[in-house]
Design an enzyme around this catalytic site. Structure first.
Site, PDB file in Angstrom:
ATOM      1  N   GLY A  84       2.419  -1.102   4.379  1.00  0.00           N
ATOM      2  CA  GLY A  84       2.519   0.328   4.039  1.00  0.00           C
ATOM      3  C   GLY A  84       3.966   0.768   3.922  1.00  0.00           C
ATOM      4  O   GLY A  84       4.638   0.527   2.920  1.00  0.00           O
ATOM      5  N   GLY A  85       4.469   1.396   4.979  1.00  0.00           N
ATOM      6  CA  GLY A  85       5.811   1.988   4.979  1.00  0.00           C
ATOM      7  C   GLY A  85       6.900   1.097   4.404  1.00  0.00           C
ATOM      8  O   GLY A  85       7.703   1.537   3.561  1.00  0.00           O
ATOM      9  N   GLU A 107      -6.373  -4.192  10.175  1.00  0.00           N
ATOM     10  CA  GLU A 107      -5.322  -3.215  10.431  1.00  0.00           C
ATOM     11  C   GLU A 107      -5.672  -2.390  11.664  1.00  0.00           C
ATOM     12  O   GLU A 107      -6.330  -1.341  11.548  1.00  0.00           O
ATOM     13  CB  GLU A 107      -5.177  -2.265   9.233  1.00  0.00           C
ATOM     14  CG  GLU A 107      -4.827  -2.945   7.943  1.00  0.00           C
ATOM     15  CD  GLU A 107      -4.112  -2.001   6.981  1.00  0.00           C
ATOM     16  OE1 GLU A 107      -2.994  -2.324   6.575  1.00  0.00           O
ATOM     17  OE2 GLU A 107      -4.657  -0.930   6.669  1.00  0.00           O
ATOM     18  N   SER A 151       2.465  -1.887  10.597  1.00  0.00           N
ATOM     19  CA  SER A 151       3.908  -1.945  10.857  1.00  0.00           C
ATOM     20  C   SER A 151       4.534  -3.296  10.508  1.00  0.00           C
ATOM     21  O   SER A 151       5.441  -3.750  11.199  1.00  0.00           O
ATOM     22  CB  SER A 151       4.204  -1.590  12.321  1.00  0.00           C
ATOM     23  OG  SER A 151       3.792  -0.276  12.612  1.00  0.00           O
ATOM     24  N   HIS A 210      -9.991   1.992   4.208  1.00  0.00           N
ATOM     25  CA  HIS A 210      -8.736   2.132   4.958  1.00  0.00           C
ATOM     26  C   HIS A 210      -8.944   3.140   6.089  1.00  0.00           C
ATOM     27  O   HIS A 210      -9.679   4.117   5.927  1.00  0.00           O
ATOM     28  CB  HIS A 210      -7.614   2.593   4.024  1.00  0.00           C
ATOM     29  CG  HIS A 210      -6.264   2.500   4.655  1.00  0.00           C
ATOM     30  ND1 HIS A 210      -5.806   3.458   5.529  1.00  0.00           N
ATOM     31  CD2 HIS A 210      -5.306   1.548   4.586  1.00  0.00           C
ATOM     32  CE1 HIS A 210      -4.604   3.091   5.964  1.00  0.00           C
ATOM     33  NE2 HIS A 210      -4.274   1.942   5.405  1.00  0.00           N
ATOM     34  N   ASN A 234       0.865  -1.180   0.000  1.00  0.00           N
ATOM     35  CA  ASN A 234       0.000   0.000   0.000  1.00  0.00           C
ATOM     36  C   ASN A 234       0.903   1.232   0.000  1.00  0.00           C
ATOM     37  O   ASN A 234       1.428   1.621   1.043  1.00  0.00           O
ATOM     38  CB  ASN A 234      -0.911  -0.026   1.246  1.00  0.00           C
ATOM     39  CG  ASN A 234      -1.829   1.186   1.304  1.00  0.00           C
ATOM     40  OD1 ASN A 234      -1.945   1.934   0.332  1.00  0.00           O
ATOM     41  ND2 ASN A 234      -2.488   1.380   2.442  1.00  0.00           N
ATOM     42  N   TRP A 235       1.060   1.800  -1.186  1.00  0.00           N
ATOM     43  CA  TRP A 235       1.978   2.942  -1.318  1.00  0.00           C
ATOM     44  C   TRP A 235       1.418   4.229  -0.716  1.00  0.00           C
ATOM     45  O   TRP A 235       2.133   5.213  -0.589  1.00  0.00           O
ATOM     46  CB  TRP A 235       2.304   3.190  -2.788  1.00  0.00           C
ATOM     47  CG  TRP A 235       3.219   2.192  -3.416  1.00  0.00           C
ATOM     48  CD1 TRP A 235       3.826   1.128  -2.811  1.00  0.00           C
ATOM     49  CD2 TRP A 235       3.639   2.167  -4.792  1.00  0.00           C
ATOM     50  NE1 TRP A 235       4.589   0.451  -3.722  1.00  0.00           N
ATOM     51  CE2 TRP A 235       4.505   1.059  -4.938  1.00  0.00           C
ATOM     52  CE3 TRP A 235       3.372   2.971  -5.903  1.00  0.00           C
ATOM     53  CZ2 TRP A 235       5.105   0.745  -6.156  1.00  0.00           C
ATOM     54  CZ3 TRP A 235       3.954   2.651  -7.114  1.00  0.00           C
ATOM     55  CH2 TRP A 235       4.816   1.556  -7.234  1.00  0.00           C
ATOM     56  N   LYS A 236       0.109   4.222  -0.422  1.00  0.00           N
ATOM     57  CA  LYS A 236      -0.560   5.447   0.059  1.00  0.00           C
ATOM     58  C   LYS A 236      -0.245   6.607  -0.908  1.00  0.00           C
ATOM     59  O   LYS A 236      -0.213   6.372  -2.113  1.00  0.00           O
ATOM     60  CB  LYS A 236      -0.140   5.732   1.500  1.00  0.00           C
ATOM     61  CG  LYS A 236      -0.336   4.497   2.395  1.00  0.00           C
ATOM     62  CD  LYS A 236      -0.215   4.773   3.849  1.00  0.00           C
ATOM     63  CE  LYS A 236      -0.456   3.494   4.632  1.00  0.00           C
ATOM     64  NZ  LYS A 236      -0.438   3.682   6.064  1.00  0.00           N
TER      65      LYS A 236
HETATM   66  P1  PGA Z   1       2.117   0.382   7.725  1.00  0.00           P
HETATM   67  O1  PGA Z   1       0.754   0.730   6.969  1.00  0.00           O
HETATM   68  O2  PGA Z   1       2.609  -0.937   7.200  1.00  0.00           O
HETATM   69  O3  PGA Z   1       3.051   1.524   7.374  1.00  0.00           O
HETATM   70  O4  PGA Z   1       1.800   0.322   9.166  1.00  0.00           O
HETATM   71  C1  PGA Z   1      -0.210  -0.249   6.720  1.00  0.00           C
HETATM   72  C2  PGA Z   1      -1.440   0.393   6.147  1.00  0.00           C
HETATM   73  O5  PGA Z   1      -1.849   1.471   6.637  1.00  0.00           O
HETATM   74  O6  PGA Z   1      -2.044  -0.139   5.205  1.00  0.00           O
END
Ligand code: PGA
Length: 249
Positions: free
Chosen positions: A230-231, A160, A209, A91, A8-10
């Site tokens: 995500g990150g 999540e 995370s 999300h 998930n690149w956001k």
């Molecule tokens: P994260 O994000 O891996 O950076 O915690 C996950 C998400 O929000 O989909």
């Protein structure tokens, strides 16, 4: 069953060149990771410049209507025309911007009616030890309200917990025991909606995370089919390690 890993690149990166570079780094690994179902949820503007293949493409949101006077919105038909297979809906960052359960339900209906698969994100805001998060039950029940069982094969749940998402202040990842309990709880909620077979079959992904250090412990949890990352998905080396772990499990 293949593990499913979704990046998930956001709202990243800032330009198409960088997006192509990042996507290419996933594709390179994907060729040697046939045992993993890989997907990248990229910002809308990059979807036409990335080519889905061994790595599928997902959108990060969708609008509830299909065409018409809705300035700034993107519809399920538009995504379908781009050969996008999946869309993330609900999300926590979208919920924070105002997406209600009712709106999310309409978005899911629109996406499913156009043949897209849906990744429904759910998760409680605050960790309450010993308590079953009623919020998660509500988000699943309301999100899937009025949707018939025949669509169950096109819905994935991403659990999540907001307190574990890396951008939440003071975030810390969940632990495998809690995730196992939540996985069972989510299956139970799905069973109430669509029955045992659908509940058993539907994938539950974990997000919050996830990194190369903890991915193994989460991906090994019995009722967990993959991860929404995500990150760490923005760091090619880190993401590569997560895929390698998914390959082995
Ligand atoms: P994260 O994000 O891996 O950076 O915690 C996950 C998400 O929000 O989909």
């Amino acid at each position: 069953m293949k593990k499913i890993i979704i990046a998930n690149w956001k709202m990243n990166p800032t330009n198409a060149k960088e997006a192509k570079r990042l996507f290419e780094s996933v594709r390179r690994v994907a060729r040697k990771a046939k045992k993993v179902e890989l997907m990248v949820a990229a910002p809308f503007v990059f979807l036409p410049v990335l080519k889905s293949g061994v790595v599928k493409l997902a959108a990060q949101d969708v609008f509830l209507k299909d065409t018409g006077p809705w300035t700034g919105e993107i519809s399920a038909s538009m995504l379908k025309a781009l050969k996008i297979s999946h869309v993330i809906v609900g999300h926590s960052e979208r919920r924070e911007l105002g997406d209600s359960d009712e709106l999310i339900n309409k978005k899911i209906k629109s996406a499913l009616s156009k043949g897209l698969k849906v990744v429904l994100c759910v998760g409680e805001k605050v960790r309450e030890p010993e308590a079953v998060p009623e919020m998660v039950r509500r988000e699943i029940k309301e999100g899937l309200k009025g949707i018939t069982k025949k669509f169950s094969s096109r819905v994935l749940i991403a659990y999540e917990p907001v307190w574990a998402i890396s951008t939440t202040k003071g975030a810390r990842p969940d632990n495998p025991q809690n995730l196992f309990e939540m996985g069972i709880f989510i299956k139970r909620v799905l069973l109430d909606i669509w029955g045992r077979n659908a509940a058993m079959r539907m994938p539950i992904l974990y997000g919050g995370s996830v990194n190369s250090k903890n991915a193994e412990s989460f991906l090994k949890v019995e009722c967990i089919s993959g991860a929404l990352v995500g990150g760490a998905s923005l760091k090619p080396d880190e993401f590569w390690k997560i895929i390698e772990i998914a390959k082995r499990i």
